[in-house]
Design an enzyme around this catalytic site. Sequence first.
Site, short mmCIF file in Angstrom:
data_model
loop_
_atom_site.label_atom_id
_atom_site.label_comp_id
_atom_site.label_asym_id
_atom_site.label_seq_id
_atom_site.Cartn_x
_atom_site.Cartn_y
_atom_site.Cartn_z
N ALA A 198 1.25 -0.96 0.04
CA ALA A 198 -0.15 0.02 -0.06
C ALA A 198 0.59 1.77 -0.49
O ALA A 198 0.49 2.04 0.66
CB ALA A 198 -1.02 -0.06 1.51
N ALA A 199 2.18 1.04 -0.71
CA ALA A 199 2.83 2.49 -0.47
C ALA A 199 2.29 3.00 -1.59
O ALA A 199 2.49 2.60 -2.16
CB ALA A 199 4.09 2.32 -0.46
N GLY A 200 3.04 4.23 -1.36
CA GLY A 200 3.35 4.97 -2.67
C GLY A 200 2.21 5.75 -3.19
O GLY A 200 1.01 5.98 -2.19
N ARG B 38 -0.39 10.57 -9.99
CA ARG B 38 -1.06 10.35 -10.97
C ARG B 38 -2.57 10.86 -10.44
O ARG B 38 -3.39 11.45 -11.26
CB ARG B 38 -1.48 9.13 -12.09
N THR C 249 8.87 -3.81 -5.87
CA THR C 249 7.72 -4.19 -5.15
C THR C 249 8.58 -5.71 -4.68
O THR C 249 8.14 -5.96 -3.60
CB THR C 249 7.08 -5.85 -6.32
N GLY D 72 4.29 -6.18 -16.91
CA GLY D 72 5.98 -7.68 -17.87
C GLY D 72 4.47 -8.37 -17.99
O GLY D 72 3.51 -8.83 -17.89
N ASN E 41 1.63 -10.00 -16.89
CA ASN E 41 1.50 -9.62 -14.86
C ASN E 41 0.51 -9.52 -14.03
O ASN E 41 0.82 -7.60 -14.33
CB ASN E 41 2.73 -9.64 -14.59
N ASN F 89 -48.75 11.13 12.08
CA ASN F 89 -49.19 11.89 12.08
C ASN F 89 -48.22 13.51 11.42
O ASN F 89 -48.27 13.85 12.30
CB ASN F 89 -50.47 12.07 10.58
N SER G 233 -51.97 23.87 13.57
CA SER G 233 -51.39 23.70 12.48
C SER G 233 -50.63 25.74 12.44
O SER G 233 -50.80 26.24 12.93
CB SER G 233 -51.98 24.45 11.10
#
Length: 454
Positions: A16-18, A22, A88, A148, A177, A367, A413
């Site tokens: 989960a790095a990075g 972008r 990786t 890859g 890959n 109501n 009312s």
Amino acid sequence: MMDAAHGSEALAVVLAAGQGTRMRSAKPKVLHEVAGRSMLGHVLSSVSESAIGRVAVVVGPDQESVSAEARRLSPAASMHVQAERLGTAHAVLCARQAIEAGAAVVVVLYADTPLVRPETIKGLADAVRAGAAVAALGFQAADPTGYGRFLVENGALVAIREHKDATESERRITLCNAGLMALDGSRALAILDRIGDANAQREFYLTDAVEIARAMGLPTVAVTATEEEVMGVDDRLKLSRAEAIMQRRLREAAMRGGATLIDPQSVHLSHDTVLGRDVTIEPNVFFGPGVTVADGAVIHASSHIEGAAIGEGAHVGPFARLRPGAKLGEGSKVGNFCEIKAANIGAGAKVNHLSYIGDADVGAESNIGAGTITCNYDGFFKYRTSIGAGAFIGSNSSLVAPVKIASGAYIGSGSVITEDVEADSLAIARGRQVSKHGWAKRFRNEMKARKQAK
Ligand code: UD1
Ligand code: MG
């Protein structure tokens, strides 16, 4: 350190790095959401559904928010920091301690690949349980550029060649890959520790595990998935594509489960939306996280619902907004332009038009007239309104909380109710009406005369 309790279990190492530059975001890439859950959350959930007992998460430096999300969803997961981005294989080895603790299978996953299904993860792990030292997940790429490539000889996966290191003829291979890989836990470190960085990118490639295992005389195998399932998300366009795919899956599951979606394309579900049998969802409905809809309920068009529990046979909308903590009893109704928040609406109660009911308890069969507002906030604190069973709130009333209206009471009312109202009584809190016989006619005649005199 071998731990007998761990030895037979599978271990997932989730990369989960990075930051994901972008994405052009202040938020780490893997925390971006698909169907109301972070991409990391989707991967962790698929891991847990594939019966992998232990989880190690590798995060980048200064990614406390990523660790926090991982801990929230998988409290037992171990956290590892990859201080430098060296490839990786290097990332996987940052979880060395977790691997050393012993596991039957080590499965490597990317946290930015949120659509991977539990069955696929299981398939990879099973390939190792069946005897492979390394099982890699491949897919047929429409455009293989950048991926890859799987080098297959006599039906066996013999190597994975990174695009930048591949020859022209290797680049024509379309079996690519995906990045997910399972390794025999008893050999994982022996294989990973042999990976070097003598390649075009001067990186430690996890993909080299295949060739190394072969050189050690160990069997390796390719497992395949669809390109769609293994799509990596690194920008907002791919995020939207992942969302569309996830929405399609969720809608299909909802319909298979017995809900009618009149116009499925226009219904947005969350990863955890629960729809009962014979629920009907009209077009343009948004479900945020945490919604359950019991059997036979109807969600009318253009409603926005999050964190709400909708009872059996209840009707919601059109154009209703249910916010977190809204609980609608059996057969109750919340109609157009009503907002409900942190409120229990009793069985058979009706809030049909233009109301705000927040921080309130509304008794069964009450109501609530058009335009009723619970005034729940004084700018500092929130207060509750309690309305008993069978009460009748006249239209355009303001109920200034904290206030209690006991069962069977009537509110005239247009009242502004600031004091508690007894059961079965009538409360009127408005200016008394004054009628002046013939006033309008006299007024008009006088004004006409003045105008003519000018
Ligand atoms: C990787 C694969 C490639 C595959 C592709 C699929 C390698 C060498 N290459 O390439 O064969 O086709 O994924 O998308 O494995 N990561 C780290 N630390 C690092 C480097 C990467 O945690 O030092 C994580 C990334 O955050 C990401 C994953 O590993 O989740 C893949 O990294 P990425 O840079 O996208 O790898 P690719 O070069 O695309
Ligand atoms: Mg990539």
